[in-house]
Scaffold this active site. Sequence first.
Site, PDB file in Angstrom:
ATOM      1  N   ARG A 148       8.166  -3.563   0.218  1.00 39.51           N
ATOM      2  CA  ARG A 148       8.314  -4.885  -0.366  1.00 39.51           C
ATOM      3  C   ARG A 148       9.691  -5.423   0.023  1.00 39.51           C
ATOM      4  O   ARG A 148      10.625  -4.648   0.269  1.00 39.51           O
ATOM      5  CB  ARG A 148       8.192  -4.823  -1.885  1.00 39.51           C
ATOM      6  N   LYS A 173       8.669  -0.250  -6.795  1.00 39.51           N
ATOM      7  CA  LYS A 173       8.326  -1.011  -7.990  1.00 39.51           C
ATOM      8  C   LYS A 173       8.004  -0.042  -9.128  1.00 39.51           C
ATOM      9  O   LYS A 173       7.275   0.924  -8.949  1.00 39.51           O
ATOM     10  CB  LYS A 173       7.117  -1.900  -7.687  1.00 39.51           C
ATOM     11  N   HIS A 240       5.692 -10.772   2.936  1.00 38.86           N
ATOM     12  CA  HIS A 240       4.577  -9.982   2.414  1.00 38.86           C
ATOM     13  C   HIS A 240       3.459  -9.840   3.443  1.00 38.86           C
ATOM     14  O   HIS A 240       2.710  -8.857   3.417  1.00 38.86           O
ATOM     15  CB  HIS A 240       4.030 -10.613   1.132  1.00 38.86           C
ATOM     16  N   ARG A 243       4.076  -6.757   5.307  1.00 42.92           N
ATOM     17  CA  ARG A 243       3.697  -5.580   4.503  1.00 42.92           C
ATOM     18  C   ARG A 243       2.177  -5.396   4.522  1.00 42.92           C
ATOM     19  O   ARG A 243       1.674  -4.284   4.734  1.00 42.92           O
ATOM     20  CB  ARG A 243       4.202  -5.771   3.078  1.00 42.92           C
ATOM     21  N   HIS A 266       1.993   1.820  -4.334  1.00 43.41           N
ATOM     22  CA  HIS A 266       1.073   1.405  -5.388  1.00 43.41           C
ATOM     23  C   HIS A 266       0.921   2.519  -6.420  1.00 43.41           C
ATOM     24  O   HIS A 266       0.881   3.701  -6.066  1.00 43.41           O
ATOM     25  CB  HIS A 266      -0.309   1.089  -4.811  1.00 43.41           C
TER      26      HIS A 266
END
Length: 281
Positions: A148, A173, A240, A243, A266
């Site tokens: 990201r 994240k 993005h 990505r 994720h």
Amino acid sequence: MRIDEAARLFVAHVDEERRFSPATVVSYRAELRLLGVFAAAHQVADIEAVTRELLVEYLGNGNSMLAPTTRNRKLTVLRSFFGFLVGRKHLPASPARDVPFSRAPRRDEPSLAARDVAKLLVVLNREGGWRSIRDRCIVLLLFHTGLRLGEMLSIDLGQLDVGNALLRDVRRKGGREQPLPLNADALAALKAWLTTRKALAVEGDALFVSRRGGRLSKRAVQSRVKEIGEAAGLPSLHPHLLRHSFATEVLAAGGNLEEVRRLLGHASITTTSRYSHPSDA
């Protein structure tokens, strides 16, 4: 072997040996429980009695109310499950091996191919100067790591392991940290930028810095990527998309969905599964 027994073996494998994320383990366990219920309704209790035809019916024969990405996610679990059983000699062959994936509707957001990235590099090479070397590194890191934008911009010099072609302790994240490998193109671009950055006599530890020497901002990169894209004939380019293109390229080359989940950072494989529709290639 009963289906539920085989499922327990597989779930233990992905949890304890493969170290899949807790969310992915829960997803796999739930999927195999659903398969067991469906098979039992068709008087099938043993894993050896599961056929390709049963799995096709379970997945709706391509005509169910399941969204293509949902069907593909379920099939990904089944292929991994039966592949595991074949590898452990519990089955002679996988009944899921030849079950086709669904073709998902085209996404509004296209993927970039390597030839598109080459167009961006042509623009940067034509520009020349220290900024083009920095931005070449940014483009190639986004395209070849799946980071990201915020994750990439948070990287400090101390996290670089050039000798082992690794980014160490990348903050993903949710606060998790993980190492990420660098391929040859990304590593070469990183080395070139480090040499250039050193000549700028920049203070501070940020990998990517602005003209004034401070850590580069998201807005600055978004604006710059859009500018480069327009010059290369790719006016809808944004970080993005690079990505997203990384995930699509890895899967198109035969990459494992769970590995892509880990690389993208994720928490759940359900999120990653939206990339699992087959490409035209």
